[in-house]
Motif scaffolding. Sequence first.
Motif, PDB file in Angstrom:
ATOM      1  N   ALA A 189     -26.816  87.966   1.119  1.00 48.33           N
ATOM      2  CA  ALA A 189     -27.964  88.572   0.890  1.00 48.33           C
ATOM      3  C   ALA A 189     -28.040  89.177  -0.430  1.00 48.33           C
ATOM      4  O   ALA A 189     -29.338  89.140  -1.074  1.00 48.33           O
ATOM      5  CB  ALA A 189     -28.640  89.359   2.289  1.00 48.33           C
ATOM      6  N   ALA A 190     -27.037  90.312  -0.351  1.00 43.74           N
ATOM      7  CA  ALA A 190     -27.074  90.964  -1.681  1.00 43.74           C
ATOM      8  C   ALA A 190     -27.090  90.069  -3.148  1.00 43.74           C
ATOM      9  O   ALA A 190     -27.952  90.267  -4.032  1.00 43.74           O
ATOM     10  CB  ALA A 190     -25.992  92.083  -1.792  1.00 43.74           C
ATOM     11  N   LEU A 191     -26.268  89.054  -2.993  1.00 49.00           N
ATOM     12  CA  LEU A 191     -25.962  88.109  -4.039  1.00 49.00           C
ATOM     13  C   LEU A 191     -27.311  87.152  -4.481  1.00 49.00           C
ATOM     14  O   LEU A 191     -27.841  86.985  -5.398  1.00 49.00           O
ATOM     15  CB  LEU A 191     -24.937  87.169  -4.042  1.00 49.00           C
ATOM     16  CG  LEU A 191     -24.619  86.221  -4.975  1.00 49.00           C
ATOM     17  CD1 LEU A 191     -24.565  86.611  -6.347  1.00 49.00           C
ATOM     18  CD2 LEU A 191     -23.360  85.205  -4.610  1.00 49.00           C
ATOM     19  N   GLY A 192     -27.917  87.067  -3.103  1.00 51.52           N
ATOM     20  CA  GLY A 192     -29.114  85.990  -3.198  1.00 51.52           C
ATOM     21  C   GLY A 192     -30.449  86.818  -3.628  1.00 51.52           C
ATOM     22  O   GLY A 192     -31.308  86.193  -4.268  1.00 51.52           O
ATOM     23  N   ARG A 193     -30.350  88.114  -3.801  1.00 51.75           N
ATOM     24  CA  ARG A 193     -31.363  88.833  -4.573  1.00 51.75           C
ATOM     25  C   ARG A 193     -31.465  88.878  -6.059  1.00 51.75           C
ATOM     26  O   ARG A 193     -32.247  89.182  -6.810  1.00 51.75           O
ATOM     27  CB  ARG A 193     -31.303  90.243  -3.894  1.00 51.75           C
ATOM     28  CG  ARG A 193     -31.854  90.452  -2.428  1.00 51.75           C
ATOM     29  CD  ARG A 193     -31.904  92.016  -2.340  1.00 51.75           C
ATOM     30  NE  ARG A 193     -30.725  92.858  -2.252  1.00 51.75           N
ATOM     31  CZ  ARG A 193     -29.950  92.929  -1.327  1.00 51.75           C
ATOM     32  NH1 ARG A 193     -30.471  92.172  -0.132  1.00 51.75           N
ATOM     33  NH2 ARG A 193     -29.060  93.779  -1.275  1.00 51.75           N
ATOM     34  N   HIS A 194     -30.278  88.293  -6.447  1.00 55.87           N
ATOM     35  CA  HIS A 194     -29.930  88.357  -7.928  1.00 55.87           C
ATOM     36  C   HIS A 194     -29.630  86.901  -8.635  1.00 55.87           C
ATOM     37  O   HIS A 194     -29.644  86.865  -9.721  1.00 55.87           O
ATOM     38  CB  HIS A 194     -28.963  89.387  -8.327  1.00 55.87           C
ATOM     39  CG  HIS A 194     -28.985  90.860  -7.941  1.00 55.87           C
ATOM     40  ND1 HIS A 194     -29.760  91.599  -8.665  1.00 55.87           N
ATOM     41  CD2 HIS A 194     -28.712  91.376  -6.913  1.00 55.87           C
ATOM     42  CE1 HIS A 194     -29.946  92.717  -7.973  1.00 55.87           C
ATOM     43  NE2 HIS A 194     -29.168  92.593  -7.117  1.00 55.87           N
ATOM     44  N   ALA A 195     -29.371  86.083  -7.687  1.00 58.03           N
ATOM     45  CA  ALA A 195     -28.947  84.719  -8.168  1.00 58.03           C
ATOM     46  C   ALA A 195     -29.094  83.874  -6.972  1.00 58.03           C
ATOM     47  O   ALA A 195     -29.513  84.201  -5.856  1.00 58.03           O
ATOM     48  CB  ALA A 195     -27.774  84.735  -8.265  1.00 58.03           C
TER      49      ALA A 195
END
Length: 81
Positions: free
Chosen positions: A35-41
């Motif tokens: 989820a955290a990665l998905g907010r940026h990429a």
Amino acid sequence: SGIVEFVQKSDPTVQLMLSTREDIFDTYTEEAFAAALGRHARIVERRVISAAGRTLFFFDTAQGSCHGPTAEDAEAAENSY
């Protein structure tokens, strides 16, 4: 684009690191990481690479400004061992 590895808490190396301290990382999960990665990429692929659950995340950034290894680079590296 790039590649980042997520290491599960159950991984022996993580267990060794946590053995000398209190585990205060209750939100350290693969789902929270994704989820955290998905907010940026944009996550392009997930590939489990070990029995302990280590997982490679292949991603593309929205701006395309991050240049890193490709999925083919990771596969070549895996096959070189």
